[in-house]
Structure formats: C-alpha cells, structure tokens
Design a protein around this motif. Structure first.
Motif, PDB file in Angstrom:
ATOM      1  N   HIS A   1      17.981   1.235  -0.163  1.00  0.00           N
ATOM      2  CA  HIS A   1      19.278   0.778   0.320  1.00  0.00           C
ATOM      3  C   HIS A   1      19.186   0.477   1.807  1.00  0.00           C
ATOM      4  CE1 HIS A   1      23.566   0.623   1.207  1.00  0.00           C
ATOM      5  NE2 HIS A   1      23.768   0.516  -0.106  1.00  0.00           N
ATOM      6  N   PRO A   2      19.784  -0.610   2.274  1.00  0.00           N
ATOM      7  CA  PRO A   2      19.745  -0.935   3.707  1.00  0.00           C
ATOM      8  C   PRO A   2      20.252   0.180   4.614  1.00  0.00           C
ATOM      9  CG  PRO A   2      20.544  -2.814   2.454  1.00  0.00           C
ATOM     10  CD  PRO A   2      20.443  -1.672   1.486  1.00  0.00           C
ATOM     11  N   ASP A   3      21.198   0.988   4.130  1.00  0.00           N
ATOM     12  CA  ASP A   3      21.737   2.066   4.956  1.00  0.00           C
ATOM     13  C   ASP A   3      20.719   3.173   5.204  1.00  0.00           C
ATOM     14  OD1 ASP A   3      24.087   0.707   5.089  1.00  0.00           O
ATOM     15  OD2 ASP A   3      25.215   2.035   3.760  1.00  0.00           O
ATOM     16  N   ASP A   4      19.644   3.199   4.422  1.00  0.00           N
ATOM     17  CA  ASP A   4      18.604   4.211   4.610  1.00  0.00           C
ATOM     18  C   ASP A   4      17.559   3.787   5.640  1.00  0.00           C
ATOM     19  OD1 ASP A   4      19.751   5.934   2.737  1.00  0.00           O
ATOM     20  OD2 ASP A   4      18.701   4.974   1.064  1.00  0.00           O
ATOM     21  N   VAL A   5      17.723   2.593   6.192  1.00  0.00           N
ATOM     22  CA  VAL A   5      16.819   2.102   7.230  1.00  0.00           C
ATOM     23  C   VAL A   5      17.295   2.609   8.586  1.00  0.00           C
ATOM     24  CG1 VAL A   5      15.932   0.043   8.399  1.00  0.00           C
ATOM     25  CG2 VAL A   5      16.193   0.056   5.902  1.00  0.00           C
ATOM     26  N   SER A   6      16.429   3.310   9.295  1.00  0.00           N
ATOM     27  CA  SER A   6      16.819   3.901  10.574  1.00  0.00           C
ATOM     28  C   SER A   6      16.461   3.035  11.775  1.00  0.00           C
ATOM     29  CB  SER A   6      16.181   5.285  10.733  1.00  0.00           C
ATOM     30  OG  SER A   6      14.771   5.196  10.632  1.00  0.00           O
ATOM     31  N   ALA A   7      15.527   2.081  11.599  1.00  0.00           N
ATOM     32  CA  ALA A   7      15.142   1.230  12.727  1.00  0.00           C
ATOM     33  C   ALA A   7      14.574  -0.083  12.220  1.00  0.00           C
ATOM     34  CB  ALA A   7      14.124   1.936  13.614  1.00  0.00           C
ATOM     35  N   VAL A   8      14.851  -1.144  12.966  1.00  0.00           N
ATOM     36  CA  VAL A   8      14.303  -2.475  12.687  1.00  0.00           C
ATOM     37  C   VAL A   8      13.574  -2.944  13.938  1.00  0.00           C
ATOM     38  CG1 VAL A   8      14.825  -4.881  12.135  1.00  0.00           C
ATOM     39  CG2 VAL A   8      16.151  -3.040  11.064  1.00  0.00           C
ATOM     40  N   PHE A   9      12.347  -3.410  13.760  1.00  0.00           N
ATOM     41  CA  PHE A   9      11.534  -3.906  14.866  1.00  0.00           C
ATOM     42  C   PHE A   9      11.288  -5.403  14.653  1.00  0.00           C
ATOM     43  CE2 PHE A   9      10.770   0.585  14.668  1.00  0.00           C
ATOM     44  CZ  PHE A   9      10.594   0.991  15.987  1.00  0.00           C
ATOM     45  N   LEU A  10      11.801  -6.226  15.556  1.00  0.00           N
ATOM     46  CA  LEU A  10      11.610  -7.668  15.453  1.00  0.00           C
ATOM     47  C   LEU A  10      10.343  -8.074  16.204  1.00  0.00           C
ATOM     48  CD1 LEU A  10      15.210  -9.111  16.065  1.00  0.00           C
ATOM     49  CD2 LEU A  10      14.112  -8.525  13.885  1.00  0.00           C
TER      50      LEU A  10
ATOM     51  N   VAL B   1       0.875  -1.170   0.000  1.00  0.00           N
ATOM     52  CA  VAL B   1       0.000   0.000   0.000  1.00  0.00           C
ATOM     53  C   VAL B   1       0.908   1.215   0.000  1.00  0.00           C
ATOM     54  CG1 VAL B   1      -1.878  -1.192   1.187  1.00  0.00           C
ATOM     55  CG2 VAL B   1      -0.182   0.038   2.528  1.00  0.00           C
ATOM     56  N   ASP B   2       0.327   2.393  -0.107  1.00  0.00           N
ATOM     57  CA  ASP B   2       1.111   3.613  -0.220  1.00  0.00           C
ATOM     58  C   ASP B   2       2.095   3.741   0.947  1.00  0.00           C
ATOM     59  OD1 ASP B   2       1.898   6.063  -1.312  1.00  0.00           O
ATOM     60  OD2 ASP B   2       0.558   7.155   0.046  1.00  0.00           O
ATOM     61  N   GLY B   3       3.390   3.758   0.626  1.00  0.00           N
ATOM     62  CA  GLY B   3       4.417   3.948   1.632  1.00  0.00           C
ATOM     63  C   GLY B   3       4.842   2.688   2.358  1.00  0.00           C
TER      64      GLY B   3
ATOM     65  N   ILE C   1       8.687  -2.910   4.869  1.00  0.00           N
ATOM     66  CA  ILE C   1       9.477  -1.683   4.887  1.00  0.00           C
ATOM     67  C   ILE C   1       8.519  -0.511   4.793  1.00  0.00           C
ATOM     68  CG2 ILE C   1      11.319  -0.391   3.765  1.00  0.00           C
ATOM     69  CD1 ILE C   1      12.206  -3.043   2.465  1.00  0.00           C
ATOM     70  N   ILE C   2       8.607   0.392   5.758  1.00  0.00           N
ATOM     71  CA  ILE C   2       7.688   1.528   5.824  1.00  0.00           C
ATOM     72  C   ILE C   2       8.487   2.804   5.592  1.00  0.00           C
ATOM     73  CG2 ILE C   2       5.954   2.691   7.224  1.00  0.00           C
ATOM     74  CD1 ILE C   2       5.907   0.036   8.906  1.00  0.00           C
ATOM     75  N   GLN C   3       8.028   3.585   4.647  1.00  0.00           N
ATOM     76  CA  GLN C   3       8.753   4.793   4.242  1.00  0.00           C
ATOM     77  C   GLN C   3       8.260   6.018   4.990  1.00  0.00           C
ATOM     78  OE1 GLN C   3       8.483   5.663   0.040  1.00  0.00           O
ATOM     79  NE2 GLN C   3      10.224   7.055   0.106  1.00  0.00           N
ATOM     80  N   ASP C   4       9.216   6.840   5.389  1.00  0.00           N
ATOM     81  CA  ASP C   4       8.925   8.154   5.956  1.00  0.00           C
ATOM     82  C   ASP C   4       9.894   9.135   5.335  1.00  0.00           C
ATOM     83  OD1 ASP C   4       8.028  10.273   7.565  1.00  0.00           O
ATOM     84  OD2 ASP C   4       9.524   9.817   9.109  1.00  0.00           O
TER      85      ASP C   4
ATOM     86  N   TYR D   1      13.508   4.911   6.308  1.00  0.00           N
ATOM     87  CA  TYR D   1      12.610   3.756   6.358  1.00  0.00           C
ATOM     88  C   TYR D   1      12.751   3.057   7.712  1.00  0.00           C
ATOM     89  CZ  TYR D   1      12.897   4.285   1.249  1.00  0.00           C
ATOM     90  OH  TYR D   1      12.872   4.782  -0.034  1.00  0.00           O
ATOM     91  N   ILE D   2      11.677   2.383   8.100  1.00  0.00           N
ATOM     92  CA  ILE D   2      11.791   1.430   9.194  1.00  0.00           C
ATOM     93  C   ILE D   2      11.405   0.060   8.637  1.00  0.00           C
ATOM     94  CG2 ILE D   2      11.213   3.175  10.914  1.00  0.00           C
ATOM     95  CD1 ILE D   2       8.528   1.650  11.302  1.00  0.00           C
ATOM     96  N   VAL D   3      11.906  -0.985   9.289  1.00  0.00           N
ATOM     97  CA  VAL D   3      11.678  -2.349   8.821  1.00  0.00           C
ATOM     98  C   VAL D   3      11.054  -3.161   9.952  1.00  0.00           C
ATOM     99  CG1 VAL D   3      12.870  -4.498   8.217  1.00  0.00           C
ATOM    100  CG2 VAL D   3      13.466  -2.376   7.050  1.00  0.00           C
ATOM    101  N   ILE D   4      10.065  -3.960   9.605  1.00  0.00           N
ATOM    102  CA  ILE D   4       9.470  -4.902  10.542  1.00  0.00           C
ATOM    103  C   ILE D   4       9.999  -6.289  10.210  1.00  0.00           C
ATOM    104  CG2 ILE D   4       7.351  -5.826  11.536  1.00  0.00           C
ATOM    105  CD1 ILE D   4       7.557  -2.810  11.908  1.00  0.00           C
ATOM    106  N   ASP D   5      10.748  -6.864  11.129  1.00  0.00           N
ATOM    107  CA  ASP D   5      11.361  -8.191  11.034  1.00  0.00           C
ATOM    108  C   ASP D   5      12.573  -8.217  10.106  1.00  0.00           C
ATOM    109  OD1 ASP D   5      10.141  -9.667  12.997  1.00  0.00           O
ATOM    110  OD2 ASP D   5       8.501 -10.323  11.741  1.00  0.00           O
ATOM    111  N   GLY D   6      13.327  -9.332  10.190  1.00  0.00           N
ATOM    112  CA  GLY D   6      14.611  -9.405   9.508  1.00  0.00           C
ATOM    113  C   GLY D   6      14.778 -10.551   8.543  1.00  0.00           C
TER     114      GLY D   6
END
Length: 244
Positions: free
Chosen positions: A90-99, A46-48, A61-64, A68-73
C-alpha cells in the motif's frame, strides 16, 4: 484586407506551421527513442526489492520489515497504485521516496506517496524552482512542494536501510544515484544497460551528454556495489562485469 495585414497573417501562419512541425518531430523522436526502452515487468526482482512498471518507466520498492522506501515516482499515480496493489503493497506504507531527478516519467506519481518523506538532490532543485529549463521554455515540476534536499554523498538512515546519494549530473543538472546498504545501486537515467554492460543513454535525452559520460566514471568507482538497477533498461546482478 490591406497588404500589410495580409503579410502579418501569412507570417503568423508560417510560424505556427513551423512550430507545429517542430513539435511533431520532437514527439516522434521521443516515441522512437522510448521504443528502445526495456523496463522490467511488475514483480519481485531480488529478495526485498520489488519493481513497478508504468508504461516505459520503472520504480523500485525496497522493503524493510513493514515499511518501504521507493526509488523514483514514475508517471501516473493510478497506474502505480494498481501495480502496487498487485504486489500487496500500500502506498501509505512507504516511508520515503528518493527521486533520481525530476523529469515527468520519474516524478509524476510521487504525489501518491503523500505520507512519505520526499528526497532529491540539492542541485536538482533548480530544475523545479524556475531557475533552469529542461529544454528551451519547458520546465520540470513535481506534484509536491514538501521535499528534503540532499548533498552529494549524504547518507540517510531509514530503519535498517542506509541510502547514500551520489551526484551524477548530465542527464539533468542534479541527477542523483542511490546506493542502498552499500550493495544495491539505483542509477536513474545516467546510464543504460546493454548486454549487461553499462553504456550511455541516447544523447537526445541528456542536458549535457559529455557530463553524463563523465558521471559514469563515478558509477565505476563504487567497490561495494553488487547490483545496478536502471529506470528503463532493467538491472544486472553483476556490477563488476557491468562496469568493465
């Protein structure tokens, strides 16, 4: 060879054969159960919100803006990186990962996001610090030691994204769902979707199925939620219909 030594060797051989059969049966059971998974293909959901498919697992992956933030790995860092490249992320643009939890198919590639802050529930830490076995002598591990622990219903604000952690134990002792901006609910493995309805996952995968079923009632008490995203069984954009 004396009779005593012969008996010892025969006993050892029997034990090895039994263990081999048990492990083979366990592997076949896993293969059978995972064959029923229906993960989403890599792309925009869906959007974003984007999804990456790694074998039978999804990460979201959720864009802001530009972050980005990522849910799970997921499972394999190389596979996840390749799929993210297809999304021009790019993975370096991910600021947080939530497991949601620390099983290998949810945390295996979390080390790919080494510039991101890593979050998991406080209750889940016992799955990786040696206090709690996943099954018999099998223990979970994650490829990072730098993580932040979340309490039940704790809220993390990252840019324009509000992430609320909701403890839903049962699959593992510290499984946590995440409600993003009061709208998008990411449930990990606490439930599956069948015909767009929430249903329990196969009991084979749970540490405590009765607790997992009880946790589904927590999922049903989130009135602002509109979407449900699972890790292996797709998503629905009709939360109210799904929880009936």
């Amino acid at each position: 060879m004396n009779k005593f030594l012969k008996r010892i060797l025969i006993t050892i051989a029997i034990i090895v054969c039994v263990l081999a059969l048990a492990l083979s049966g366990f592997y076949l059971k896993i293969r059978y159960e995972t064959s029923g998974f229906t993960p989403l293909e890599t792309g925009s959901v869906v959007d974003g919100i984007f999804v990456v498919k790694d074998d039978f697992a999804n990460i979201f992956i959720i864009q802001d803006g530009t972050q980005y933030i990522v849910i799970d790995g997921a499972i394999d860092p190389a596979t996840v990186a390749k799929q993210m490249k297809n999304l021009s992320i790019h993975p370096d643009d991910v600021s947080a990962v939530f497991l949601t939890h620390t099983d290998w198919d949810h945390a295996g590639a979390s080390g790919l996001f080494d510039k991101a802050k890593l979050y998991l529930s406080k209750e889940e830490e016992q799955m990786i610090d040696g206090k709690k076995a996943r099954l018999l002598f099998f223990r979970n591990s994650i490829p990072r030691t730098d993580y932040t622990l979340l309490e039940d219903r704790q809220v993390v604000q990252i840019g324009n994204l509000k992430i609320e952690g909701i403890l839903v134990p049962g699959h593992t002792v510290g499984t946590m769902a995440y409600l993003v901006n009061d709208k998008y609910l990411f449930t990990g493995d606490i439930l599956s979707l069948k015909d767009r309805k929430i249903v329990p996952i196969p009991a084979f995968f749970n540490m405590d199925t009765a607790q997992a079923v009880a946790s589904m009632e927590i999922i049903r008490q989130l009135p602002t939620a509109e979407y449900i995203f699972t890790s292996h069984w797709g998503y629905t954009d009709d939360y109210k219909a799904a929880i009936k």
